[in-house]
Design a protein around this motif. Structure first.
Motif, PDB file in Angstrom:
ATOM      1  N   PHE A  60       0.840  -1.201   0.000  1.00 10.82           N
ATOM      2  CA  PHE A  60       0.000   0.000   0.000  1.00 10.82           C
ATOM      3  C   PHE A  60       0.875   1.251   0.000  1.00 10.82           C
ATOM      4  O   PHE A  60       0.584   2.233  -0.687  1.00 10.82           O
ATOM      5  CB  PHE A  60      -0.915  -0.019   1.222  1.00 10.82           C
ATOM      6  N   SER A  61       1.958   1.198   0.763  1.00  5.80           N
ATOM      7  CA  SER A  61       2.871   2.330   0.848  1.00  5.80           C
ATOM      8  C   SER A  61       3.463   2.662  -0.529  1.00  5.80           C
ATOM      9  O   SER A  61       3.469   3.812  -0.957  1.00  5.80           O
ATOM     10  CB  SER A  61       3.981   1.980   1.845  1.00  5.80           C
TER      11      SER A  61
ATOM     12  N   GLY B 143       8.591  -7.863  13.190  1.00  8.67           N
ATOM     13  CA  GLY B 143       8.098  -8.789  12.175  1.00  8.67           C
ATOM     14  C   GLY B 143       6.607  -8.728  11.938  1.00  8.67           C
ATOM     15  O   GLY B 143       5.984  -9.729  11.576  1.00  8.67           O
ATOM     16  N   VAL B 144       6.003  -7.561  12.141  1.00 11.37           N
ATOM     17  CA  VAL B 144       4.558  -7.441  11.941  1.00 11.37           C
ATOM     18  C   VAL B 144       4.246  -6.603  10.697  1.00 11.37           C
ATOM     19  O   VAL B 144       3.478  -7.013   9.829  1.00 11.37           O
ATOM     20  CB  VAL B 144       3.872  -6.839  13.192  1.00 11.37           C
ATOM     21  N   SER B 145       4.854  -5.447  10.594  1.00 13.43           N
ATOM     22  CA  SER B 145       4.640  -4.539   9.458  1.00 13.43           C
ATOM     23  C   SER B 145       3.165  -4.294   9.163  1.00 13.43           C
ATOM     24  O   SER B 145       2.693  -4.510   8.058  1.00 13.43           O
ATOM     25  CB  SER B 145       5.316  -5.063   8.187  1.00 13.43           C
ATOM     26  N   ALA B 146       2.441  -3.846  10.180  1.00 14.27           N
ATOM     27  CA  ALA B 146       1.011  -3.594  10.003  1.00 14.27           C
ATOM     28  C   ALA B 146       0.756  -2.188   9.477  1.00 14.27           C
ATOM     29  O   ALA B 146      -0.278  -1.933   8.876  1.00 14.27           O
ATOM     30  CB  ALA B 146       0.286  -3.791  11.326  1.00 14.27           C
ATOM     31  N   ILE B 147       1.678  -1.271   9.735  1.00 14.38           N
ATOM     32  CA  ILE B 147       1.493   0.112   9.303  1.00 14.38           C
ATOM     33  C   ILE B 147       2.692   0.542   8.459  1.00 14.38           C
ATOM     34  O   ILE B 147       3.751  -0.076   8.545  1.00 14.38           O
ATOM     35  CB  ILE B 147       1.351   1.075  10.510  1.00 14.38           C
ATOM     36  N   ASP B 151       1.466   7.712   0.803  1.00 12.35           N
ATOM     37  CA  ASP B 151       1.454   8.949   0.026  1.00 12.35           C
ATOM     38  C   ASP B 151       2.824   9.633   0.091  1.00 12.35           C
ATOM     39  O   ASP B 151       3.806   9.030   0.552  1.00 12.35           O
ATOM     40  CB  ASP B 151       0.341   9.883   0.537  1.00 12.35           C
ATOM     41  N   ARG B 152       2.910  10.869  -0.346  1.00  9.98           N
ATOM     42  CA  ARG B 152       4.195  11.563  -0.361  1.00  9.98           C
ATOM     43  C   ARG B 152       3.970  13.056  -0.220  1.00  9.98           C
ATOM     44  O   ARG B 152       2.857  13.547  -0.334  1.00  9.98           O
ATOM     45  CB  ARG B 152       4.915  11.254  -1.661  1.00  9.98           C
ATOM     46  N   ILE B 158       1.398   8.277   8.352  1.00  9.92           N
ATOM     47  CA  ILE B 158       1.557   6.882   8.752  1.00  9.92           C
ATOM     48  C   ILE B 158       0.160   6.287   8.827  1.00  9.92           C
ATOM     49  O   ILE B 158      -0.716   6.830   9.492  1.00  9.92           O
ATOM     50  CB  ILE B 158       2.245   6.780  10.120  1.00  9.92           C
ATOM     51  N   ALA B 159      -0.051   5.189   8.122  1.00  9.79           N
ATOM     52  CA  ALA B 159      -1.395   4.630   8.103  1.00  9.79           C
ATOM     53  C   ALA B 159      -1.353   3.139   7.839  1.00  9.79           C
ATOM     54  O   ALA B 159      -0.407   2.629   7.255  1.00  9.79           O
ATOM     55  CB  ALA B 159      -2.216   5.324   7.017  1.00  9.79           C
ATOM     56  N   PRO B 160      -2.424   2.440   8.276  1.00  7.92           N
ATOM     57  CA  PRO B 160      -2.550   1.038   7.903  1.00  7.92           C
ATOM     58  C   PRO B 160      -3.009   0.931   6.449  1.00  7.92           C
ATOM     59  O   PRO B 160      -3.488   1.917   5.893  1.00  7.92           O
ATOM     60  CB  PRO B 160      -3.615   0.510   8.861  1.00  7.92           C
ATOM     61  N   PRO B 161      -2.880  -0.243   5.827  1.00  7.66           N
ATOM     62  CA  PRO B 161      -3.278  -0.369   4.431  1.00  7.66           C
ATOM     63  C   PRO B 161      -4.734   0.046   4.197  1.00  7.66           C
ATOM     64  O   PRO B 161      -5.614  -0.331   4.978  1.00  7.66           O
ATOM     65  CB  PRO B 161      -3.065  -1.848   4.112  1.00  7.66           C
ATOM     66  N   PHE B 162      -4.985   0.792   3.163  1.00  9.63           N
ATOM     67  CA  PHE B 162      -6.315   1.280   2.767  1.00  9.63           C
ATOM     68  C   PHE B 162      -6.975   2.130   3.851  1.00  9.63           C
ATOM     69  O   PHE B 162      -8.187   2.329   3.850  1.00  9.63           O
ATOM     70  CB  PHE B 162      -7.250   0.123   2.364  1.00  9.63           C
ATOM     71  N   ASN B 163      -6.172   2.599   4.815  1.00 11.26           N
ATOM     72  CA  ASN B 163      -6.694   3.377   5.941  1.00 11.26           C
ATOM     73  C   ASN B 163      -7.826   2.659   6.663  1.00 11.26           C
ATOM     74  O   ASN B 163      -8.779   3.272   7.139  1.00 11.26           O
ATOM     75  CB  ASN B 163      -7.170   4.757   5.474  1.00 11.26           C
ATOM     76  N   GLU B 164      -7.720   1.347   6.727  1.00  8.27           N
ATOM     77  CA  GLU B 164      -8.712   0.530   7.406  1.00  8.27           C
ATOM     78  C   GLU B 164      -8.026  -0.147   8.595  1.00  8.27           C
ATOM     79  O   GLU B 164      -6.802  -0.186   8.653  1.00  8.27           O
ATOM     80  CB  GLU B 164      -9.186  -0.557   6.443  1.00  8.27           C
TER      81      GLU B 164
END
Lengths: 160, 255
Positions: A60-61, B143-147, B151-152, B158-164
């Protein structure tokens, strides 16, 4: 997740099949996916993350970082209006307004029939031809709002 | 082991450390917002800039580098408070203060550098996030990489995927606890924890009934370490009680 139509994942599987399943393939895969669907559907991103074993957050990033990727469905023809300094001075604003009148969409939007997407870009490096408009693959220099219909009619094809 | 000179003071450090550690060893404080012992240095906040010169360079030749990720070298000269270094830090803090005008940590650091008010245009939507990347880096580290950063430019956040609510999150609070400005919000009750818009079931100590950690976190660490789930259910207080009881028993035996 934004509401999106169900997508056919078979194209994704074919793309994924032609690259090694590792993180360095990510951008290549996303570029191919973008070409195939004209945008990056959510379901496809989830599948890409799964197969390449890259965290979904990373996928996503990357997808949101590059301007070349869109997470929203885009029109078949992408219209780019240059709004760099030279084009701005020579009337890029009027081109954007004329597009809004003709297509009913502003910069960054897509027509409902998914035919056109209008984008404004900062400089296409052709300032001598200002104002510049790119319709599909075709560049129009010295573009005039009055000729907009012609640009839209002829610009969609990839031929020169 | 290389020997350096930090602000005129000689200091000898291990070979594989960065300038920041050498500065600290010399007793010199260098401000930083994105550095954390145990995580790879990142050089993101640009606050730890210092002037550095190598032995083979001309005497008056200095280069500005970020201390957190510049490796030490024999004979280096480091100056942490030259005029241009302080000026650079002031610009960084001035910009941060424009972005985060209501954040106490940034206000304090700015004031320490002589900035009461930002000289830039104020952020119309004040935030506490300074985009230091500590939260995403610690999340990757465990080892989680949830967030992740999305964008730029102006839109970067900083956000989780799809802002969900993030599917990979384990509710461990590492991101919230490492955040220097407490931007990441969470709530924890005896039965439930919420963070990033997701709810997590808490594991409770069978003896004391206290909430210990989230079930998802226990499962994550149990799977990686092979330690049984029951270990994670035991609260610190329970563990201390157990130790106290053992000590008591030993004392009885001894007497």
């Amino acid at each position: 997740m934004a509401e999106q139509p169900c997508v056919d994942l078979s194209k994704t599987e074919a793309i994924l099949g032609s690259y090694p399943h590792e993180e360095p393939s990510l951008i290549q895969v996303l570029q191919d996916v973008h070409r195939a669907y004209n945008y990056l559907p959510c379901d496809v991103l989830v599948r890409v993350a799964e197969v390449l074993e890259v965290p979904l957050a990373k996928v996503f990033s990357v997808s949101t970082f590059y301007k070349a990727f869109s997470l929203e469905p885009q029109g078949d023809t992408i219209i780019k209006v240059c709004t760099g300094t030279a084009c701005h001075i020579r009337g890029a604003g009027q081109l954007v307004e004329e597009l809004e009148r003709k297509l009913g969409i502003g910069a960054g939007e897509t027509t409902e029939d998914l035919k056109f997407t209008v984008k404004t870009v900062n400089c296409v490096g052709a300032c001598a031809m200002a104002p510049v408009m790119i319709v599909g693959e075709k560049y129009w220099g010295g573009a005039k709002p009055a000729r907009m219909s012609r640009y839209l009619a002829e610009g969609g094809s990839d031929e020169n | 082991m290389p020997t350096l000179k930090v602000n005129g003071r000689k200091v000898t450090v291990a070979e594989d450390v960065y300038l920041l550690e050498a500065c600290r060893a010399a007793g010199v404080e260098v401000p930083t917002l994105c550095n954390f012992d145990g995580l790879e240095p990142w050089g993101g906040c640009r606050l730890c800039v210092v002037d550095m010169s190598l032995a083979k360079w001309d005497d008056d030749w200095f280069k500005m580098v970020t201390a957190c990720n510049h490796p030490v070298e024999e004979g280096m000269t480091v100056i942490t408070d030259s005029e241009r270094v302080l000026a650079t830090r002031r610009v960084v803090l001035d910009l941060l203060l424009a972005r985060c005008p209501e954040t106490p940590l940034i206000q304090r650091l700015a004031r320490e550098h002589g900035i009461e008010e930002t000289s830039y245009e104020l952020n119309p939507e004040p935030t506490d996030c300074i985009l230091c990347g500590l939260c995403t880096r610690v999340c990757d580290h465990i080892g989680v990489s949830a967030i992740a950063s999305t964008d730029r430019g102006w839109g970067r956040e900083i956000a989780p995927p799809f802002n969900e609510p993030p599917p990979d999150c384990i509710g461990c609070l590492a991101c919230a606890e490492i955040c220097p400005t407490d931007h990441i919000k969470f709530t924890t009750s005896n039965s439930c924890r919420t963070i990033w818009g997701r709810e997590f079931e808490m594991l409770r100590d069978p003896k004391t009934g206290e909430a210990v950690i989230t079930k998802a976190q226990a499962e994550h660490f149990a799977a990686r370490s092979g330690v049984p789930m029951t270990y994670f259910e035991t609260s610190d207080r329970s563990k201390r009680l157990e130790v106290a009881k053992t000590v008591e028993r030993l004392r009885v035996v001894k007497s």
